[in-house]
Design an enzyme around this catalytic site. Structure first.
Site, PDB file in Angstrom:
ATOM      1  N   GLY A  33      -7.360   8.945  -0.039  1.00 58.17           N
ATOM      2  CA  GLY A  33      -7.542   9.457   1.426  1.00 58.17           C
ATOM      3  C   GLY A  33      -7.524  11.070   1.114  1.00 58.17           C
ATOM      4  O   GLY A  33      -8.072  12.347   2.244  1.00 58.17           O
TER       5      GLY A  33
ATOM      6  N   HIS B 156       1.191  -1.156  -0.003  1.00 58.96           N
ATOM      7  CA  HIS B 156      -0.520  -0.076   0.470  1.00 58.96           C
ATOM      8  C   HIS B 156       0.947   1.531  -0.583  1.00 58.96           C
ATOM      9  O   HIS B 156       2.237   1.321   0.993  1.00 58.96           O
ATOM     10  CB  HIS B 156      -1.106  -0.353   1.351  1.00 58.96           C
TER      11      HIS B 156
ATOM     12  N   SER C 106     -10.572   7.359  -3.052  1.00 60.49           N
ATOM     13  CA  SER C 106     -11.308   8.444  -2.877  1.00 60.49           C
ATOM     14  C   SER C 106     -12.717   8.431  -3.322  1.00 60.49           C
ATOM     15  O   SER C 106     -13.403   8.615  -3.891  1.00 60.49           O
ATOM     16  CB  SER C 106     -11.487   9.959  -4.132  1.00 60.49           C
TER      17      SER C 106
ATOM     18  N   GLU D  41      -3.943   2.697  -7.242  1.00 58.90           N
ATOM     19  CA  GLU D  41      -4.666   3.945  -6.390  1.00 58.90           C
ATOM     20  C   GLU D  41      -3.572   5.294  -6.796  1.00 58.90           C
ATOM     21  O   GLU D  41      -2.363   5.207  -6.812  1.00 58.90           O
ATOM     22  CB  GLU D  41      -4.183   3.397  -5.119  1.00 58.90           C
TER      23      GLU D  41
END
Ligand code: PGA
Length: 233
Positions: free
Chosen positions: A150, A78, A186, A144
């Protein structure tokens, strides 16, 4: 479509108990904070983990513990872990091998800036896919874009489409496998229909919006082509 709920380091014990009761009938993959994982034994949900440790020492999370908790998916690489925890390419490869050896599906997260060429994505894919003696088809990818993690922004759907199609094509052409590719960053109940309608995303990795159970149920109800069985090992 696979829905992964990544709680990160959020929710109190009281909140997580109420959440567990409310989510029991939903086919989602839940990734609560590690200390709460043993509470998730009663539902249709599938348990996932935000982490596995690369070392055998105090404070880690062992693959054996994950196996005994019936964990099916684990995030690896991540963006926050690559940057804050300094998960290196070597650590990421080690974790993926450990998970596959133990029949747990790794979700390899790859990130770049939306305007980048594809070199960074290629590096992140090649690092893992060049390993020998692993079953590449068992690896899920989560794309991502960094600026969307975030931040609850309006998603640039053309960019998402372009990147996901590139990732799928690159892996098929270079490694001859068709891996599932998820999108994260998001995602919420206002944009989930548009994402689904791109028809190229195999799942969603949801952070902030996953903390609110009503928001999760809204998202769930807007997506109806469930395909979880494909992911059973
Ligand atoms: P977000 O997080 O949904 O809050 O953007 C996604 C993630 O970090 O995986």
């Amino acid at each position: 479509m696979l829905i992964i709920l990544n709680h990160k380091m959020n929710l109190t014990i009281k909140e997580i108990k109420a959440y567990e009761e409310a989510i029991r009938d939903y086919n989602v993959v839940l990734m609560p904070q590690t200390p709460y994982m043993g509470l998730f034994t009663n539902g249709k949900y599938i348990l996932g983990s935000q982490c596995i440790s690369e070392y055998n020492a105090t404070g880690g999370v062992s693959v054996d513990a994950l196996v005994h908790l019936n964990v099916k998916y684990v995030l690896v690489g991540h963006f926050e872990r690559r940057n804050i925890n300094r998960d290196t390419d070597e650590i990421i490869k080690f974790k993926i091998k450990e998970l596959l050896k133990n029949n747990i599906l790794p979700i390899l997260c790859i990130s770049d800036n939306e305007e980048n060429n594809h070199l960074s994505l290629i590096n992140q894919i090649d690092n893992v896919f060049k390993m020998n003696e692993i079953n590449l088809s068992k690896i899920l990818i989560a794309y991502e874009p960094i600026n969307y993690i975030g931040t609850n922004q309006n998603i640039n759907l053309n960019m998402v489409k372009e990147k996901i199609l590139f990732i799928k094509k690159y892996i098929t052409e270079n490694y001859s496998t068709n891996n599932q590719v998820l999108y994260g960053g998001s995602v919420n109940s206002n944009n989930v229909t548009e994402l689904k309608e791109l028809k190229i995303i195999d799942g969603l990795l949801i952070g902030s919006a996953s903390l609110n159970i009503n928001e999760v149920i809204n998202i769930y109800n807007k997506i109806n082509n469930w395909n979880l069985l494909n992911h059973k090992i």
